[in-house]
Design a protein around this motif. Sequence first.
Motif, PDB file in Angstrom:
ATOM      1  N   GLY A   1      -2.847   1.047 -11.266  1.00 31.23           N
ATOM      2  CA  GLY A   1      -3.179   1.638  -9.810  1.00 31.23           C
ATOM      3  C   GLY A   1      -3.675   0.454  -8.866  1.00 31.23           C
ATOM      4  O   GLY A   1      -3.732   1.082  -7.911  1.00 31.23           O
ATOM      5  N   CYS A   2      -3.767  -0.494  -9.313  1.00 34.07           N
ATOM      6  CA  CYS A   2      -4.412  -1.751  -8.674  1.00 34.07           C
ATOM      7  C   CYS A   2      -3.533  -2.439  -7.758  1.00 34.07           C
ATOM      8  O   CYS A   2      -3.739  -3.128  -6.926  1.00 34.07           O
ATOM      9  CB  CYS A   2      -5.389  -2.490  -9.109  1.00 34.07           C
ATOM     10  SG  CYS A   2      -4.433  -3.817 -10.111  1.00 34.07           S
ATOM     11  N   GLY A   3      -2.330  -1.960  -7.818  1.00 30.68           N
ATOM     12  CA  GLY A   3      -1.261  -2.700  -7.206  1.00 30.68           C
ATOM     13  C   GLY A   3      -0.666  -4.201  -7.673  1.00 30.68           C
ATOM     14  O   GLY A   3       0.194  -4.567  -6.914  1.00 30.68           O
TER      15      GLY A   3
ATOM     16  N   HIS B   1      -0.807 -11.890   4.375  1.00 24.32           N
ATOM     17  CA  HIS B   1      -1.081 -10.454   5.018  1.00 24.32           C
ATOM     18  C   HIS B   1      -0.263  -9.432   4.681  1.00 24.32           C
ATOM     19  O   HIS B   1       0.579  -8.727   5.485  1.00 24.32           O
ATOM     20  CB  HIS B   1      -1.015 -10.465   6.753  1.00 24.32           C
ATOM     21  CG  HIS B   1      -2.099 -11.475   7.112  1.00 24.32           C
ATOM     22  ND1 HIS B   1      -3.463 -11.248   7.289  1.00 24.32           N
ATOM     23  CD2 HIS B   1      -1.929 -12.840   7.832  1.00 24.32           C
ATOM     24  CE1 HIS B   1      -4.051 -12.364   7.615  1.00 24.32           C
ATOM     25  NE2 HIS B   1      -3.121 -13.270   8.138  1.00 24.32           N
ATOM     26  N   VAL B   2      -0.143  -9.250   3.374  1.00 24.78           N
ATOM     27  CA  VAL B   2       0.952  -8.449   2.951  1.00 24.78           C
ATOM     28  C   VAL B   2       0.176  -6.739   2.672  1.00 24.78           C
ATOM     29  O   VAL B   2      -0.751  -6.868   2.083  1.00 24.78           O
ATOM     30  CB  VAL B   2       1.734  -8.799   1.482  1.00 24.78           C
ATOM     31  CG1 VAL B   2       2.029  -7.659   0.762  1.00 24.78           C
ATOM     32  CG2 VAL B   2       2.394  -9.895   1.752  1.00 24.78           C
ATOM     33  N   TYR B   3       0.838  -5.965   3.130  1.00 27.47           N
ATOM     34  CA  TYR B   3       0.358  -4.508   3.288  1.00 27.47           C
ATOM     35  C   TYR B   3       1.543  -3.760   2.276  1.00 27.47           C
ATOM     36  O   TYR B   3       2.909  -4.113   2.673  1.00 27.47           O
ATOM     37  CB  TYR B   3       0.301  -3.835   4.488  1.00 27.47           C
ATOM     38  CG  TYR B   3      -0.969  -4.331   5.221  1.00 27.47           C
ATOM     39  CD1 TYR B   3      -1.073  -5.415   5.725  1.00 27.47           C
ATOM     40  CD2 TYR B   3      -2.085  -3.357   5.158  1.00 27.47           C
ATOM     41  CE1 TYR B   3      -2.339  -5.790   6.349  1.00 27.47           C
ATOM     42  CE2 TYR B   3      -3.297  -3.738   5.737  1.00 27.47           C
ATOM     43  CZ  TYR B   3      -3.188  -4.971   6.503  1.00 27.47           C
ATOM     44  OH  TYR B   3      -4.567  -5.400   7.204  1.00 27.47           O
ATOM     45  N   LYS B   4       1.418  -2.853   1.669  1.00 24.98           N
ATOM     46  CA  LYS B   4       2.381  -1.871   1.034  1.00 24.98           C
ATOM     47  C   LYS B   4       1.845  -0.516   1.261  1.00 24.98           C
ATOM     48  O   LYS B   4       0.899  -0.017   0.511  1.00 24.98           O
ATOM     49  CB  LYS B   4       2.755  -2.417  -0.355  1.00 24.98           C
ATOM     50  CG  LYS B   4       3.946  -1.427  -1.044  1.00 24.98           C
ATOM     51  CD  LYS B   4       5.168  -1.792  -0.378  1.00 24.98           C
ATOM     52  CE  LYS B   4       6.221  -0.861  -0.859  1.00 24.98           C
ATOM     53  NZ  LYS B   4       7.598  -1.118  -0.292  1.00 24.98           N
ATOM     54  N   ARG B   5       2.631   0.130   1.853  1.00 27.57           N
ATOM     55  CA  ARG B   5       2.036   1.632   1.873  1.00 27.57           C
ATOM     56  C   ARG B   5       3.076   2.620   1.297  1.00 27.57           C
ATOM     57  O   ARG B   5       4.487   2.349   1.697  1.00 27.57           O
ATOM     58  CB  ARG B   5       2.000   2.052   3.330  1.00 27.57           C
ATOM     59  CG  ARG B   5       0.745   1.238   3.916  1.00 27.57           C
ATOM     60  CD  ARG B   5       0.436   2.044   5.379  1.00 27.57           C
ATOM     61  NE  ARG B   5      -0.331   1.010   5.948  1.00 27.57           N
ATOM     62  CZ  ARG B   5       0.011   0.124   6.924  1.00 27.57           C
ATOM     63  NH1 ARG B   5       1.322   0.115   6.967  1.00 27.57           N
ATOM     64  NH2 ARG B   5      -0.885  -0.890   7.469  1.00 27.57           N
TER      65      ARG B   5
ATOM     66  N   THR C   1       3.079  -3.805  -8.223  1.00 25.35           N
ATOM     67  CA  THR C   1       3.664  -3.646  -6.798  1.00 25.35           C
ATOM     68  C   THR C   1       3.546  -5.007  -6.320  1.00 25.35           C
ATOM     69  O   THR C   1       4.803  -5.296  -5.646  1.00 25.35           O
ATOM     70  CB  THR C   1       2.490  -2.749  -5.825  1.00 25.35           C
ATOM     71  OG1 THR C   1       2.291  -1.574  -6.617  1.00 25.35           O
ATOM     72  CG2 THR C   1       3.431  -2.456  -4.644  1.00 25.35           C
ATOM     73  N   LEU C   2       2.571  -5.747  -6.327  1.00 28.99           N
ATOM     74  CA  LEU C   2       2.871  -7.296  -5.740  1.00 28.99           C
ATOM     75  C   LEU C   2       3.699  -7.962  -6.503  1.00 28.99           C
ATOM     76  O   LEU C   2       4.531  -8.733  -5.803  1.00 28.99           O
ATOM     77  CB  LEU C   2       1.357  -7.831  -5.675  1.00 28.99           C
ATOM     78  CG  LEU C   2       1.121  -9.257  -5.332  1.00 28.99           C
ATOM     79  CD1 LEU C   2       1.466  -9.027  -3.847  1.00 28.99           C
ATOM     80  CD2 LEU C   2      -0.344  -9.793  -5.542  1.00 28.99           C
TER      81      LEU C   2
END
Lengths: 273, 263
Positions: free
Chosen positions: B43-45, B8-12, B48-49
């Motif tokens: 830009g799809c993250g 359940h990983v979110y990054k804002r 980031t992941l």
Amino acid sequence: MRRNTWLAALQGAVVPLVLLAIWQAASSSGLVNAKILPSPVAVAVRWWAYLAPAEPYDPANGGYVAWLFSGELIMDAMGSLYRVVMGFLVGAVLALPMGLAMGASRAAFRWLNPLVEVLRPIPPIAYIPLSILWFGLGNPPAIFLISLGAFFPVLVNTIAGVRQVDGIYLRAARNLGAGPLTIFRRVMLPAATPYILSGVRIGIGTAFIVVIVSEMIAVNNGLGFRILEAREYFWSDKIIAGMLTIGLLGLAIDSGVTRINNHLLRWHRGLEH
Amino acid sequence: MSDILINHVYKRFAVPGNEVVALKDINLDIASGEFICLLGPSGCGKSTLLNAIAGFSHPTEGSITVGGRPVVDPGPDRGMVFQEYALFPWMTVFKNVRFGLEVKGVANDVADARVRELLDMLGLSEFGERFPKDLSGGMRQRVAIARVLALDSPVLLMDEPFGALDALTRRSLQDELLKIWARLGKTIVFVTHSIEEAIYLADRIVVLTYRPGTLKRDIRVEMPRPRDAASPEFNTLKRELSRLVSEEQQRHEAAERAGLTTD
């Protein structure tokens, strides 16, 4: 390649030789007063006399080499060089850790930068009265002034050097398991060396300017003292000989520093070997 | 047992006057020894992941565990290979590869032997005393791979490592990487925007959506290696992935036209 180097050297000699010829012609023709502008030949003769040992060789007063280097010019150059080295070392040894701290820590920067920004624009020469008041005459005030001249260029470049370290190196080092101390010592410090060394070069240049000025006020030997003394006796040939010596010594120091820099930065992109 | 567990990983990210959701409810189990590619337009993250797994940035919500331990910091158990190589330019090739071992406190002679072995494995034996500036891009990336292999980490994270290389160098490094992976059995998380690269390399391809980054598709690649880019299976998969990725690319371009993003 080799031919081009010779050609370049030859080309570089043309303008000075032409100027020398004009100067000699002006002097020989009596167009200018020899007291105001002595002829190049007179300067060269005086230079030799300034360089040569004052006393005839006498084994009782020490070895041949010591005698060979007992000329006034050599003594003056050594005196000036000593002050440059000492002053530069004092300034750089203080500036380096302070610059590293100010570059690496935002808090240190916030505490110290306002003071640095106020003191930095004051030319070292403005400290002359205070330096005499504090240190009297002789080497101490001179070394104080020179260290001031070397301090700020080294400080400012060290701060900039630490701040511009590319974040990718820090990330790579952390990923490889390095702690803060290792990162500082093995990543930030070497990554900042190109900046620090250019600060060192500017610092030595400034130290060399300040040494000449400081010798005009506080000490009884050195190249700066000698050309001021020569003015009092109206020895304009000796003034020019002293000035040329200053120029050559400065050139020698700068090319020495450049060679050391090139060795230390042999890993750096865009450096000619 | 799963080697990497993403829960359940979110990054804002806060941007002036707005908030970007880079990752939204990412759930992913990566098995030990698996070669997984994260695929998607910029830009799809996906990076980031990867950075979150590496420990360079923390998820806003959710958790990531690697080998049973929650990720809090970057560490040598998750070696990272960067697109920009990130070699230390002031160190020779040999010292670059040795760096991680020195940090670990490995004895000198053991470290030297290990570095020589790795340089040999990656065909770099002749280049130990060179500085990175004197190497080609492909060689530099070999050094970077040797440098993380020295850590002996079970997980390798690779952020578009071959993106800056020409096609031939790229293929030879891909083959090299597959050989290393087969030999050492590492878990590899590999970020790329090249569909062909993903099919050529991975056991499993995860396609991410453009903002917010979610899992669009999770595809297992069953083809035996070495894979033939001209084979019908390869091209069937390529067609399907192209369709998925270009849908996201169109969303990216639409966002650009609407002035929502500049990346």
